[in-house]
Design a protein around this motif. Structure first.
Motif, mmCIF file in Angstrom:
data_model
loop_
_atom_site.group_PDB
_atom_site.id
_atom_site.type_symbol
_atom_site.label_atom_id
_atom_site.label_comp_id
_atom_site.label_asym_id
_atom_site.label_seq_id
_atom_site.Cartn_x
_atom_site.Cartn_y
_atom_site.Cartn_z
ATOM 1 N N LEU A 139 -53.063 40.494 -6.217
ATOM 2 C CA LEU A 139 -51.998 41.605 -6.290
ATOM 3 C C LEU A 139 -51.881 42.012 -8.031
ATOM 4 O O LEU A 139 -52.578 42.441 -8.677
ATOM 5 N N HIS A 141 -50.431 44.482 -10.493
ATOM 6 C CA HIS A 141 -49.004 44.835 -11.374
ATOM 7 C C HIS A 141 -48.748 45.930 -11.546
ATOM 8 O O HIS A 141 -47.958 46.006 -11.785
ATOM 9 N N LEU A 200 -39.649 42.490 -11.155
ATOM 10 C CA LEU A 200 -40.601 41.380 -9.744
ATOM 11 C C LEU A 200 -40.032 40.743 -8.537
ATOM 12 O O LEU A 200 -38.074 41.162 -8.639
ATOM 13 N N THR A 201 -39.861 41.106 -7.639
ATOM 14 C CA THR A 201 -38.960 40.421 -6.577
ATOM 15 C C THR A 201 -39.652 39.386 -6.196
ATOM 16 O O THR A 201 -38.476 38.254 -5.515
ATOM 17 N N SER A 202 -40.339 38.280 -6.439
ATOM 18 C CA SER A 202 -40.673 36.632 -6.391
ATOM 19 C C SER A 202 -40.995 35.542 -7.247
ATOM 20 O O SER A 202 -41.967 36.492 -8.678
ATOM 21 N N GLU A 205 -44.932 36.714 -7.465
ATOM 22 C CA GLU A 205 -45.432 37.962 -8.688
ATOM 23 C C GLU A 205 -45.063 37.176 -9.989
ATOM 24 O O GLU A 205 -45.943 37.554 -10.786
ATOM 25 N N VAL A 208 -48.323 34.566 -11.281
ATOM 26 C CA VAL A 208 -48.493 36.017 -11.667
ATOM 27 C C VAL A 208 -49.491 36.997 -12.726
ATOM 28 O O VAL A 208 -49.720 36.898 -13.246
ATOM 29 N N PHE A 209 -47.690 37.673 -12.737
ATOM 30 C CA PHE A 209 -48.077 37.908 -14.338
ATOM 31 C C PHE A 209 -48.107 36.920 -15.288
ATOM 32 O O PHE A 209 -48.535 37.962 -16.133
#
Length: 218
Positions: A139, A141, A200-202, A205, A208-209
């Motif tokens: 992913l 970002h 973010l949406t999930s 995510e 991962v951030f």
């Protein structure tokens, strides 16, 4: 709230039956049907109209991802979760790039699997806790004109940072609540605030951030 209805496809009979029993135990999930034959899945979807389908990655004579592609081609639109023993980056990437809403490992705890299924049905993308760090390579970002990660991180409260750190390990809300000695509902509220502040949406995510920022619960 009625139980989420699931179709389960796994070629190992004992595992399939054992998993079905574990998933149904707390009442949030109902196994509408299960099979070890990948070519029965489409018929079961038509018959039962489930909320989601769980496919073993290895489903001889095909595989779960190929079967997922075939189901999409036949017009089936519902969350598909891949269940596997494989922790390979390439399998995770292939599953997500082909539209899987979840990539779950057979080594996960039953309550983690249950929460992952419920989140996938709500529209989230979910992965096994041990696979979270691998998503950093999958992913991106970066976004044009967005605040830097450090600026975004500075908008979080100390408690939100703590919860984000736990998310980096793929922990469920229940596990985070136990670790921080706070209520499940409080964790849910903090997670919503974290996603809003970080744009973010999930949870995936957010995890991962957190990995990218090297946040750690320890």
């Amino acid at each position: 709230m009625s139980a989420v209805r699931i179709i389960l496809a796994d070629d190992h009979t004992l595992f399939r039956k054992g998993l079905a029993e574990l998933l149904e135990r707390d009442g949030h999930i109902h196994i509408a049907a299960m099979t070890g034959d990948p070519y029965q899945v489409a018929a079961l979807l038509r018959e039962h109209s489930p909320d989601a389908v769980i496919l073993d990655l290895n489903l001889p004579p095909t595989d779960g991802i190929t079967l997922m592609q075939e189901l999409r081609a036949q017009g089936f639109v519902l969350p598909v979760l891949i269940l596997t023993v494989s922790e390979a980056d390439r399998d995770l990437a292939r599953a997500l790039r082909n539209g899987a809403k979840g990539y779950l490992l057979k080594s996960m705890e039953p309550d983690e699997v249950i929460e992952a299924i419920l989140r996938a049905v709500r529209g989230e993308t979910v992965v096994a806790p041990t696979m979270t760090a691998k998503l950093v390579r999958l992913l991106d970002h970066r976004s044009d004109g967005a605040q830097s990660h450090n600026d975004l991180l500075s908008t979080l409260t100390q408690r939100e940072r703590e919860i984000l750190a736990h998310l980096s390990r793929g922990e469920s809300n229940k596990a985070i609540a136990r670790a921080l000695d706070i209520s499940y509902d409080t964790v849910k509220l903090h997670v919503r605030h974290i996603l809003a502040k970080l744009n973010l949406t999930s949870r995936v995510e957010a995890a991962v951030f957190a990995v990218e920022q090297r946040l750690s619960p320890d």
